[in-house]
Design a protein around this motif. Structure first.
Motif, PDB file in Angstrom:
ATOM      1  N   MET A 117       0.824  -1.208   0.000  1.00  0.00           N
ATOM      2  CA  MET A 117       0.000   0.000   0.000  1.00  0.00           C
ATOM      3  C   MET A 117       0.860   1.260   0.000  1.00  0.00           C
ATOM      4  N   GLN A 118       2.047   1.168   0.600  1.00  0.00           N
ATOM      5  CA  GLN A 118       2.940   2.327   0.664  1.00  0.00           C
ATOM      6  C   GLN A 118       3.729   2.531  -0.624  1.00  0.00           C
ATOM      7  N   ALA A 119       3.869   1.459  -1.389  1.00  0.00           N
ATOM      8  CA  ALA A 119       4.683   1.538  -2.604  1.00  0.00           C
ATOM      9  C   ALA A 119       3.994   2.377  -3.670  1.00  0.00           C
ATOM     10  N   GLU A 120       4.795   2.949  -4.531  1.00  0.00           N
ATOM     11  CA  GLU A 120       4.250   3.716  -5.640  1.00  0.00           C
ATOM     12  C   GLU A 120       3.489   2.796  -6.579  1.00  0.00           C
ATOM     13  N   VAL A 121       2.324   3.219  -7.007  1.00  0.00           N
ATOM     14  CA  VAL A 121       1.495   2.388  -7.877  1.00  0.00           C
ATOM     15  C   VAL A 121       2.189   2.230  -9.224  1.00  0.00           C
ATOM     16  N   GLU A 122       2.353   0.989  -9.633  1.00  0.00           N
ATOM     17  CA  GLU A 122       3.019   0.727 -10.907  1.00  0.00           C
ATOM     18  C   GLU A 122       2.084   1.001 -12.078  1.00  0.00           C
ATOM     19  N   GLU A 123       2.685   1.425 -13.155  1.00  0.00           N
ATOM     20  CA  GLU A 123       1.916   1.649 -14.373  1.00  0.00           C
ATOM     21  C   GLU A 123       1.422   0.305 -14.913  1.00  0.00           C
ATOM     22  N   PRO A 124       0.176   0.222 -15.353  1.00  0.00           N
ATOM     23  CA  PRO A 124      -0.302  -1.035 -15.927  1.00  0.00           C
ATOM     24  C   PRO A 124       0.469  -1.374 -17.191  1.00  0.00           C
ATOM     25  N   THR A 125       0.664  -2.653 -17.408  1.00  0.00           N
ATOM     26  CA  THR A 125       1.449  -3.093 -18.569  1.00  0.00           C
ATOM     27  C   THR A 125       0.575  -3.360 -19.786  1.00  0.00           C
ATOM     28  N   GLU A 126      -0.654  -3.725 -19.593  1.00  0.00           N
ATOM     29  CA  GLU A 126      -1.538  -4.013 -20.716  1.00  0.00           C
ATOM     30  C   GLU A 126      -2.043  -2.719 -21.338  1.00  0.00           C
ATOM     31  N   ILE A 183     -10.516  10.339 -10.350  1.00  0.00           N
ATOM     32  CA  ILE A 183      -9.407  10.581  -9.441  1.00  0.00           C
ATOM     33  C   ILE A 183      -9.726  11.682  -8.440  1.00  0.00           C
ATOM     34  N   GLY A 184     -10.745  12.497  -8.743  1.00  0.00           N
ATOM     35  CA  GLY A 184     -11.124  13.552  -7.811  1.00  0.00           C
ATOM     36  C   GLY A 184     -11.779  13.036  -6.554  1.00  0.00           C
ATOM     37  N   CYS A 185     -12.274  11.792  -6.585  1.00  0.00           N
ATOM     38  CA  CYS A 185     -12.961  11.224  -5.409  1.00  0.00           C
ATOM     39  C   CYS A 185     -12.265   9.983  -4.863  1.00  0.00           C
ATOM     40  N   HIS A 186     -11.629   9.211  -5.740  1.00  0.00           N
ATOM     41  CA  HIS A 186     -11.064   7.918  -5.343  1.00  0.00           C
ATOM     42  C   HIS A 186      -9.548   7.956  -5.388  1.00  0.00           C
ATOM     43  N   ALA A 187      -8.932   7.866  -4.223  1.00  0.00           N
ATOM     44  CA  ALA A 187      -7.478   7.892  -4.149  1.00  0.00           C
ATOM     45  C   ALA A 187      -6.892   6.565  -4.605  1.00  0.00           C
ATOM     46  N   ILE A 188      -5.782   6.654  -5.316  1.00  0.00           N
ATOM     47  CA  ILE A 188      -4.995   5.475  -5.693  1.00  0.00           C
ATOM     48  C   ILE A 188      -3.549   5.804  -5.368  1.00  0.00           C
ATOM     49  N   GLY A 189      -2.998   5.085  -4.397  1.00  0.00           N
ATOM     50  CA  GLY A 189      -1.667   5.435  -3.936  1.00  0.00           C
ATOM     51  C   GLY A 189      -1.691   6.824  -3.323  1.00  0.00           C
ATOM     52  N   GLY A 190      -0.845   7.705  -3.780  1.00  0.00           N
ATOM     53  CA  GLY A 190      -0.828   9.060  -3.244  1.00  0.00           C
ATOM     54  C   GLY A 190      -1.684  10.022  -4.028  1.00  0.00           C
ATOM     55  N   MET A 191      -2.453   9.511  -5.023  1.00  0.00           N
ATOM     56  CA  MET A 191      -3.236  10.401  -5.877  1.00  0.00           C
ATOM     57  C   MET A 191      -4.690  10.413  -5.433  1.00  0.00           C
ATOM     58  N   ALA A 225     -10.637  -2.751 -16.928  1.00  0.00           N
ATOM     59  CA  ALA A 225      -9.326  -3.396 -17.003  1.00  0.00           C
ATOM     60  C   ALA A 225      -8.319  -2.689 -16.098  1.00  0.00           C
ATOM     61  N   TYR A 226      -8.373  -1.359 -16.047  1.00  0.00           N
ATOM     62  CA  TYR A 226      -7.465  -0.622 -15.167  1.00  0.00           C
ATOM     63  C   TYR A 226      -7.745  -0.917 -13.700  1.00  0.00           C
ATOM     64  N   LEU A 227      -9.015  -0.913 -13.311  1.00  0.00           N
ATOM     65  CA  LEU A 227      -9.361  -1.204 -11.919  1.00  0.00           C
ATOM     66  C   LEU A 227      -8.946  -2.616 -11.535  1.00  0.00           C
ATOM     67  N   ARG A 228      -9.006  -3.542 -12.470  1.00  0.00           N
ATOM     68  CA  ARG A 228      -8.585  -4.918 -12.201  1.00  0.00           C
ATOM     69  C   ARG A 228      -7.073  -5.014 -12.030  1.00  0.00           C
ATOM     70  N   SER A 229      -6.339  -4.015 -12.524  1.00  0.00           N
ATOM     71  CA  SER A 229      -4.873  -4.048 -12.400  1.00  0.00           C
ATOM     72  C   SER A 229      -4.384  -3.515 -11.054  1.00  0.00           C
ATOM     73  N   LEU A 230      -5.285  -2.958 -10.273  1.00  0.00           N
ATOM     74  CA  LEU A 230      -4.897  -2.359  -8.989  1.00  0.00           C
ATOM     75  C   LEU A 230      -4.786  -3.436  -7.922  1.00  0.00           C
ATOM     76  N   ASP A 231      -3.602  -4.027  -7.851  1.00  0.00           N
ATOM     77  CA  ASP A 231      -3.363  -5.165  -6.971  1.00  0.00           C
ATOM     78  C   ASP A 231      -2.022  -4.956  -6.271  1.00  0.00           C
ATOM     79  N   VAL A 232      -2.064  -4.383  -5.053  1.00  0.00           N
ATOM     80  CA  VAL A 232      -0.810  -4.066  -4.347  1.00  0.00           C
ATOM     81  C   VAL A 232      -0.102  -5.332  -3.891  1.00  0.00           C
ATOM     82  N   GLN A 233      -0.836  -6.442  -3.757  1.00  0.00           N
ATOM     83  CA  GLN A 233      -0.229  -7.662  -3.246  1.00  0.00           C
ATOM     84  C   GLN A 233       0.625  -8.366  -4.308  1.00  0.00           C
ATOM     85  N   ASN A 234       0.449  -7.993  -5.563  1.00  0.00           N
ATOM     86  CA  ASN A 234       1.238  -8.599  -6.621  1.00  0.00           C
ATOM     87  C   ASN A 234       2.152  -7.615  -7.340  1.00  0.00           C
ATOM     88  N   ASN A 235       2.245  -6.383  -6.789  1.00  0.00           N
ATOM     89  CA  ASN A 235       3.119  -5.392  -7.422  1.00  0.00           C
ATOM     90  C   ASN A 235       4.588  -5.738  -7.188  1.00  0.00           C
TER      91      ASN A 235
END
Length: 345
Positions: A240-249, A267-275, A335-345
């Motif tokens: 959760m602390q790590a910088e969110v990686e760019e999706p590869t697909e 992005i104005g309502c839902h935070a992802i990482g530090g955004m 597809a982007y929301l499915r890529s948000l997986d901090v446990q496999n980053n």
């Protein structure tokens, strides 16, 4: 005869209540299966109260039926019984016994209240004690790990076997924070800070509820508490602390652009990482969530339906509808929301 007819009317309702007791369907939800020291204390005291009440009921009914049988009026006997007023031994008895029973209930209750109110960190854990700030919204939960520097939404993670301290707030109206299998409930009140602690004896997913009527979708304001072994918990925190990686697909990359575009403004309502902000649940680990909006199974179909018309699925929530999103953009966004997986980053 009329009595039997009245009784028969209540039989279907009684059977329905009996059948529904077996419809729990989910583990780690009931307070009758305690999984932590708080819930165990509550369960033990419920049993103690039940035993005391059962003892009193048995004694009272036994005396009632004995008197009913022994001193019933005999046929043809119209003589008024001898009137007796005052019996010191009897009055002392029925005064002392309730005092004893109340003491049996009061001692563990009072000592337990001090235990439940003790929100000081566990000396064995010390500086590693986990502090989580909880904020109730209509109709979702925000979890701020302020020491760790990130926010989670709808799912809160804790380490197993450690006392975790929660600071409770409310953003709008009165809510109530409750994880039945781990402890009691406590209100989150606008403008007032409350504190509660919980501890899980074993790893698992524990369902949490809002226990205070807070609006039309109060019943859908659920969350999950996920207890992990300490090393797994530390790994989740690091993710959760790590910088969110760019999706590869390519499709997910397109979805990321749509997510941050001015047109939708996700992005104005839902935070992802530090955004982003915390106007809505943080989505940093969205791919691992079991449910959407607190209760919908996390499938692509449900996710699309939620984005297009959230009001139809959760009345009174503050998320706007996006029916204008094209099928291609929706596919990329999912597809982007499915890529948000901090446990496999």
């Amino acid at each position: 005869m009329k009595l039997w007819k009245t009784a028969w009317r209540f039989l279907p309702l009684s059977l329905l209540v009996f059948v529904l007791t077996g419809c729990l369907g989910e583990t780690n939800l009931t307070a009758l299966d305690p999984k932590g020291p708080q819930s165990q204390w509550i369960f033990d005291n419920m049993l103690l109260s039940l035993y005391v009440m059962a003892f009193v009921s048995i004694v009272v009914f036994a005396i009632f039926f004995i008197i009913l049988a022994k001193y019933r009026r005999a046929p043809g006997d119209d003589e008024i019984p001898k009137q007796v007023h005052g019996n010191t031994a009897l009055e002392i008895t029925w005064t002392v016994i309730p005092i004893i029973l109340l003491t049996i209930l009061a001692v563990p209750t009072i000592t337990g209240q001090f235990m439940l109110a003790d929100t000081e960190p566990d000396p064995e854990v010390g500086e590693d004690t986990v502090y989580i700030t909880v904020t109730g919204h209509q109709f979702w939960w925000q979890f701020d790990y302020e020491d760790e520097g990130f926010t989670a939404g709808q799912e809160v993670y804790i380490p197993v076997g450690e006392k975790v301290i929660f600071e409770l707030h409310a953003q709008d109206v009165l809510h109530s924070f409750w994880v039945p299998a781990l402890g009691g409930k406590l209100d989150t009140v606008p403008g007032i800070t409350n504190h509660i602690w919980l501890e899980a004896d074993e790893p698992g997913v524990y369902k949490g509820k809002c226990a205070e009527l807070c609006g039309p979708s109060h019943a859908l304001m659920d969350f999950k508490l996920i207890a992990l072994e300490r090393d797994e918990y530390d790994a989740w925190v690091a993710g959760m602390q790590a910088e969110v990686e760019e999706p590869t697909e390519t499709l997910a990359q397109q979805g990321r652009e749509i997510f941050g575009s001015d047109g939708l403004g996700c992005i104005g309502c839902h935070a992802i990482g530090g955004m982003g902000t915390a106007a809505g649940p943080a989505l940093s680990d969205f791919a691992n969530r079991e449910v959407i909006a607190g209760y919908l199974e996390n499938t692509d179909e449900n996710l699309e339906a939620w984005i297009r018309d959230p009001e139809s699925l959760k009345q009174g929530n503050n998320m706007p509808a996006f029916p204008q999103v094209s099928d291609e953009d929706m596919e990329a966004l999912i597809a982007y929301l499915r890529s948000l997986d901090v446990q496999n980053n």
